[in-house]
Each structure stands twice: as structure tokens, then as C-alpha cells.
Design an enzyme around this catalytic site. Structure first.
Site, PDB file in Angstrom:
ATOM      1  N   GLY A   1       1.385  -5.443  11.099  1.00 24.50           N
ATOM      2  CA  GLY A   1       2.817  -5.766  10.998  1.00 24.50           C
ATOM      3  C   GLY A   1       3.456  -5.511   9.636  1.00 24.50           C
ATOM      4  O   GLY A   1       4.658  -5.312   9.496  1.00 24.50           O
TER       5      GLY A   1
ATOM      6  N   LYS B   1      -0.938  -1.897   2.615  1.00 22.94           N
ATOM      7  CA  LYS B   1      -0.391  -3.493   2.897  1.00 22.94           C
ATOM      8  C   LYS B   1       0.991  -3.464   2.246  1.00 22.94           C
ATOM      9  O   LYS B   1       1.183  -3.149   1.081  1.00 22.94           O
ATOM     10  CB  LYS B   1      -1.467  -4.212   2.323  1.00 22.94           C
ATOM     11  CG  LYS B   1      -1.151  -5.811   2.774  1.00 22.94           C
ATOM     12  CD  LYS B   1      -2.503  -6.652   1.989  1.00 22.94           C
ATOM     13  CE  LYS B   1      -2.070  -8.308   2.459  1.00 22.94           C
ATOM     14  NZ  LYS B   1      -3.404  -8.741   1.883  1.00 22.94           N
TER      15      LYS B   1
ATOM     16  N   ASP C   1       9.120  -9.247   7.489  1.00 23.15           N
ATOM     17  CA  ASP C   1       9.644  -8.150   6.726  1.00 23.15           C
ATOM     18  C   ASP C   1       9.028  -6.901   6.259  1.00 23.15           C
ATOM     19  O   ASP C   1       9.386  -5.785   5.796  1.00 23.15           O
ATOM     20  CB  ASP C   1      10.268  -8.479   5.225  1.00 23.15           C
ATOM     21  CG  ASP C   1       9.555  -9.126   4.432  1.00 23.15           C
ATOM     22  OD1 ASP C   1       8.246  -8.891   4.274  1.00 23.15           O
ATOM     23  OD2 ASP C   1       9.962  -9.938   3.350  1.00 23.15           O
ATOM     24  N   GLY C   2       7.545  -6.989   6.510  1.00 22.90           N
ATOM     25  CA  GLY C   2       6.575  -5.841   6.496  1.00 22.90           C
ATOM     26  C   GLY C   2       6.392  -5.660   4.910  1.00 22.90           C
ATOM     27  O   GLY C   2       5.922  -4.506   4.755  1.00 22.90           O
TER      28      GLY C   2
ATOM     29  N   ARG D   1      -5.438   0.440   0.445  1.00 22.77           N
ATOM     30  CA  ARG D   1      -6.922   0.130   0.340  1.00 22.77           C
ATOM     31  C   ARG D   1      -7.629   1.248   0.859  1.00 22.77           C
ATOM     32  O   ARG D   1      -7.584   2.071   1.682  1.00 22.77           O
ATOM     33  CB  ARG D   1      -7.233  -1.335   1.073  1.00 22.77           C
ATOM     34  CG  ARG D   1      -6.869  -1.169   2.657  1.00 22.77           C
ATOM     35  CD  ARG D   1      -7.489  -2.224   3.243  1.00 22.77           C
ATOM     36  NE  ARG D   1      -6.812  -3.619   3.141  1.00 22.77           N
ATOM     37  CZ  ARG D   1      -6.216  -4.046   3.934  1.00 22.77           C
ATOM     38  NH1 ARG D   1      -5.832  -3.387   4.891  1.00 22.77           N
ATOM     39  NH2 ARG D   1      -5.325  -5.318   3.711  1.00 22.77           N
TER      40      ARG D   1
ATOM     41  N   ARG E   1     -11.024  -3.369  14.289  1.00 24.12           N
ATOM     42  CA  ARG E   1     -11.497  -4.879  14.180  1.00 24.12           C
ATOM     43  C   ARG E   1     -11.973  -5.400  15.305  1.00 24.12           C
ATOM     44  O   ARG E   1     -11.938  -4.674  16.539  1.00 24.12           O
ATOM     45  CB  ARG E   1      -9.910  -5.739  13.832  1.00 24.12           C
ATOM     46  CG  ARG E   1      -9.307  -4.964  12.770  1.00 24.12           C
ATOM     47  CD  ARG E   1      -7.893  -5.188  13.026  1.00 24.12           C
ATOM     48  NE  ARG E   1      -7.014  -4.647  11.916  1.00 24.12           N
ATOM     49  CZ  ARG E   1      -6.448  -5.157  10.734  1.00 24.12           C
ATOM     50  NH1 ARG E   1      -6.690  -6.629  10.619  1.00 24.12           N
ATOM     51  NH2 ARG E   1      -5.827  -4.287  10.045  1.00 24.12           N
TER      52      ARG E   1
ATOM     53  N   ASP F   1      -9.005 -10.914  14.225  1.00 20.03           N
ATOM     54  CA  ASP F   1      -8.283  -9.727  13.835  1.00 20.03           C
ATOM     55  C   ASP F   1      -8.638  -9.276  12.230  1.00 20.03           C
ATOM     56  O   ASP F   1      -8.245  -8.227  11.766  1.00 20.03           O
ATOM     57  CB  ASP F   1      -6.933  -9.774  14.056  1.00 20.03           C
ATOM     58  CG  ASP F   1      -6.337 -11.163  13.361  1.00 20.03           C
ATOM     59  OD1 ASP F   1      -6.729 -12.095  13.833  1.00 20.03           O
ATOM     60  OD2 ASP F   1      -5.453 -10.948  12.522  1.00 20.03           O
ATOM     61  N   ASN F   2      -9.174 -10.148  11.587  1.00 15.64           N
ATOM     62  CA  ASN F   2      -9.553  -9.896  10.237  1.00 15.64           C
ATOM     63  C   ASN F   2     -11.226  -9.591  10.190  1.00 15.64           C
ATOM     64  O   ASN F   2     -11.553  -9.529   9.135  1.00 15.64           O
ATOM     65  CB  ASN F   2      -9.291 -10.881   9.561  1.00 15.64           C
ATOM     66  CG  ASN F   2      -7.825 -11.356   9.233  1.00 15.64           C
ATOM     67  OD1 ASN F   2      -7.046 -10.428   9.275  1.00 15.64           O
ATOM     68  ND2 ASN F   2      -7.316 -12.450   8.725  1.00 15.64           N
TER      69      ASN F   2
END
Length: 473
Positions: A95, A116, A128-129, A182, A189, A263-264
């Protein structure tokens, strides 16, 4: 597109494009008002052939996201589902980030560059991303500290301030904005597999298993459970091995991730996505990092179980390809693998050689009792007792620890770090003290000094232990 200045090891390898039709959505980065370079990790960049970029080129690629030479034509926001605090959520995906480049590192591993705070995507929902600058600074600190403590982690390659004012409920607002890049071995995932299973995309599931087997064996283990006949079973054994090692690395580091949702969970076994993380101020298995974790689901002492549970969700997803028994067998390896990884990593940080699983496990118990008795956190404890040196108090717990350590052989503790007045740590008060001058006077010297100090500690620690598992046997 201009040619990329490169050294001998920049080797683009955009293999994820073979899966692009179904694994993600093509997106564009936000057009930021400013691009002020705040952090470039040349140590990490050198491993992928990008340390020779000028600052101007760096900003073009990592702030404006001009494609790297012969790499992905544009970013992909990856699609996935996931269990969030054990509630299934099918409305997930990248997102506020995307994957935008892949290349080999100096050791021949496939590596990803992901973001990110790079702007809105189809998966942003009401967000808002964006990323706050403070959040980016916190991620630098988390990844540097974890790397120094031997955790297999993503690394913060770049932070660029973007000139926007953001409003957040958990920070004084308005606050400054940034985009972070990163460096990871991959961004697949457990939730990626969960999505394919939920949508009954069996062909894509098989393709993803093959992709992971082809590209991720070098992440932690050279080959995983190589005698398993089915690709999904070989892959799942690798993931279980990696996750058991990651869980142990958290515990030995005294680290609390805070949001161990599926999801992490990166199937490479790399820790990543640092939000409300904390380090233990004192030995407390119930310590939580996220203010919204009201039930303590991801408390420090519950992290191994939480990661094991997530492995179980991957097994459920892989049932679309293979019968349950070999997956259950692989999942049942986790407790023993975790215990082996714990003893190996604990004694590595303590600075003594292993003697045997039973004796080493008893030593860990003796260490925990001393930490609990004296109210110590792992940083202070390991620093004080490095190489079994003590000093030891007169309490029953400390005398028991002294007796437990007596037969152990110390490893090399000759680095000057071990003679410092105090250990390096990363407690929340220290993080706030580093952030305050950045917020108030745009003074980054404290951050850079802390990173230098943490890296010096990493030099003293030495190479992290080789992981345990079938393939390492």
C-alpha cells in the site's frame, strides 16, 4: 535512460518479471516536492555494485525511481493476503511500497530493492502511501542494530526526505516525510501464498514455489530439505528452518518486532518491515512493542510461537499442491530447530563455545534467572558476562550461573569494544534522543555516530552463526 555507473558486481537480474502478470500491479512512484538525500548505505550498496553512484544519480534512482540499467522497466506493488493478529484479511498488498529492481550480490544471491513511503498504489486503501521521516530514521536504527547482533534482516539502503507534511495519530503532527529503499533477498511473504490459495490459483502457486526454490536457497541455507520428493515440501522445509532461526535470533537479540502478521513474514527468513519495534529494557517475556497489541499476542516471549503459527498458515496454503502429512512433518521440526538455533546463537553472543544441547539449554536457563533477578536487559547481561567473565554476585542465581559457565571455553573477546564502559543498546529513550535534534535543528550527527558505534559492536561480535537445519547438518 542514461547508463548506470557500475562496478564489477552490478549484475541486474529482474527474474520477478516472469511472475509479473499475477504477483503485482505496475505502479508509479509519487512525484515528491523535494528529494533531499539523508542516508545512503554504501556498505550495502557495494555488495550490489551501486556504491559508485554519485549523490545526484542516487537521488534519481532512489528518490525519483528512474529505472536502473537493464533492470525492471517499472515498479510492481505486490499482491498478498494475510492474518493480522490472527484475523484473515484478503484486502492487503503493497500500500505504500513496491519492488523496483533485482540484481545479484557479490556472493551470487538474488537481491531485491523495495520501497516504503513511495506513494499510493491500488492497495493503499485509505492510506496516503507515505512514510514519516521519523519512521525512516527508526528503520535505519532497527536494521543496523539487528545486523550487528547477527539477525538476518533487510537493510536500509537509502532514505530521502520528500518535502511533504504528514499527519499521524502516533506522532506529533504535522511531521516530515521520506521515502526509504530497503535491500532484501526477496519480498515474497507467507501472505503471498495465502492469496494464491484463497483464489485457487494452483498454477501460479506452483510457479511461485519454483521461483522461491530457484532464487532463495542461498538466503540462509544452501539447499533445505533436499531429500523431500515434492518441490512444495522441499520449499516448506526451507522456510521452517529459516523461520526457526529468525525466531531464535529475535530472542537472543532481545528484540520485539511488534507485528508478526503473516503478511510480514518473508519466506527468505529475513526480518523486515519495522514499525512499533522495541528492545527489552529488562528481562520480561511479557514485554510488548505495539501499543495496539492489547492481548500481548506478539509479546517478546510469545514470538517463537507466533512465527511457528505463521508457518502453519503457509502449510495450509501449500495444501493446494501436496498432501498434508509431509507438510505436518516439516512443521513439527520447528521446535527442535528453534531450540538448536537458540543455543547456537545464545552461546555465540555470550562468547563461549557450545558443549551440547542439554548443557547449553541449562546454561540459557541460568542466564535468564540472573537477568530476571537483577532486572537486566540482554544488552547489559551479555556485555557483562561475555566469555563467562562475570563479575558474579553472591545471589543463588548468580553463583549457579558461575558454576554453569565454569566448564565452557571462551571465544575471542579481544576487540576493544569489550572493554568499553557500557554496551551499545537501542532502547526507546535513545531512539527519541537521536530523533530530537533531527526534528529540532536538522542535526543528523547523533544518528551517524550511533550507526558507527553499532557497526563497531558488530565487528566485535563477528560473523553470525551458521544456521541449523537439515541442509546444514
Amino acid at each position: 535512460m542514461q547508463a548506470l555507473p557500475q562496478d564489477a558486481i552490478y549484475r541486474p537480474s529482474p527474474r520477478i518479471m516472469a511472475l509479473a502478470d499475477w504477483i503485482g500491479d505496475p505502479v508509479k512512484a509519487a512525484d515528491f516536492p523535494e528529494t533531499i538525500l539523508r542516508w545512503r548505505n554504501d556498505r550495502a550498496a557495494a555488495e550490489i555494485g551501486l556504491a559508485g553512484l554519485t549523490d545526484e544519480e542516487w537521488v534519481r534512482h532512489f528518490g525519483r525511481f528512474e529505472p536502473l540499467a537493464d533492470n525492471m522497466p517499472g515498479p510492481l506493488a505486490l499482491r498478498y493476503h494475510g492474518h493480522q493478529f490472527r484475523v484473515y484479511n484478503p484486502d492487503l498488498g503493497d500500500g505504500r511500497g513496491f519492488t523496483f529492481a533485482q540484481m545479484f550480490d557479490a556472493g551470487g544471491r538474488q537481491m531485491d530493492l523495495g520501497t516504503k513511503g513511495s506513494g499510493q498504489t491500488p492497495w493503499s486503501r485509505a492510506g496516503d502511501g507515505r512514510l514519516t521521516l521519523k519512521g525512516a530514521v527508526r528503520e535505519i536504527l532497527a536494521t543496523e542494530m539487528l545486523e550487528a547482533l547477527g539477525v538476518n534482516t533487510s537493510r536500509t539502503l537509502s532514505v530521502i526526505e520528500t518535502g511533504e507534511s504528514l499527519y499521524r495519530g502516533d506522532e506529533p503532527s504535522p511531521t516530515r516525510s521520506a521515502v526509504l529503499v530497503r535491500l532484501s533477498h526477496g519480498h515474497i511473504r507467507i501472505g503471498t501464498f495465502q492469496r494464491l490459495a484463497a483464489l485457487e490459483l494452483d498454477d501460479e502457486m506452483a510457479q511461485l514455489v519454483t521461483y522461491c526454490l530457484d532464487n532463495f536457497p542461498g538466503a540462509n541455507f544452501p539447499g533445505g530439505h533436499t531429500d523431500a520428493p515434492h518441490p512444495a515440501v522441499r520449499f516448506f522445509n526451507q522456510v521452517v528452518e529459516r523461520m526457526a532461526d529468525m525466531a531464535a535470533s529475535y530472542m537472543v537479540a532481545g528484540f520485539v518486532h511488534g507485528v508478526l502478521n503473516s503478511d510480514n513474514m518473508n519466506v527468505t527468513g529475513e526480518s523486515f518491515d519495522y514499525g512499533p519495534w522495541r528492545w527489552l529494557p529488562k528481562w520480561d517475556p511479557g514485554f510488548t512493542a505495539a501499543y495496539f497489541d492489547h492481548q500481548g499476542l506478539y509479546a517478546y516471549g510469545r514470538q517463537p510461537e507466533a512465527i511457528h503459527w505463521n508457518c502453519g498458515q503457509l502449510a495450509v496454503a501449500l495444501r493446494t499442491l501436496v498432501e498434508a502429512p509431509p507438510l505436518i512433518e516439516a512443521l513439527n521440526r520447528y521446535p527442535e530447530l528453534y531450540q538448536q538455533a537458540m543455543t547456537k546463537r545464545w552461546l555465540w553472543r555470550l562468547g563461549v563455545e557450545q558443549r551440547g544441547l542439554e548443557e547449553d539449554t541449562a546454561l540459557i536457563g541460568a542466564c535468564e534467572k540472573v537477568m530476571a533477578r537483577r532486572g537486566l536487559g540482554p544488552d547489559a547481561f551479555f556485555f557483562t558476562h561475555r566469555g563467562g567473565r562475570g563479575p558474579f554476585g553472591a545471589s543463588e542465581e548468580e553463583q549457579a550461573l558461575k558454576a554453569s559457565l565454569a566448564p565452557y571455553v571462551a571465544t575471542d573477546s579481544s576487540h576493544p569494544y569489550w572493554s568499553d564502559a557500557a554496551p551499545q543498546s537501542m532502547l526507546i529513550d535513545e531512539v527519541e534522543a537521536i530523533w530530537a535534534p533531527i526534528a529540532g535543528q536538522d542535526d543528523w550527527s547523533g544518528l551517524f555516530a550511533k550507526v558507527d558505534a553499532v557497526r563497531r559492536m558488530g565487528e566485535a561480535m563477528g560473523a553470525r552463526p551458521e544456521p541449523v537445519g537439515h541442509s546444514a547438518a
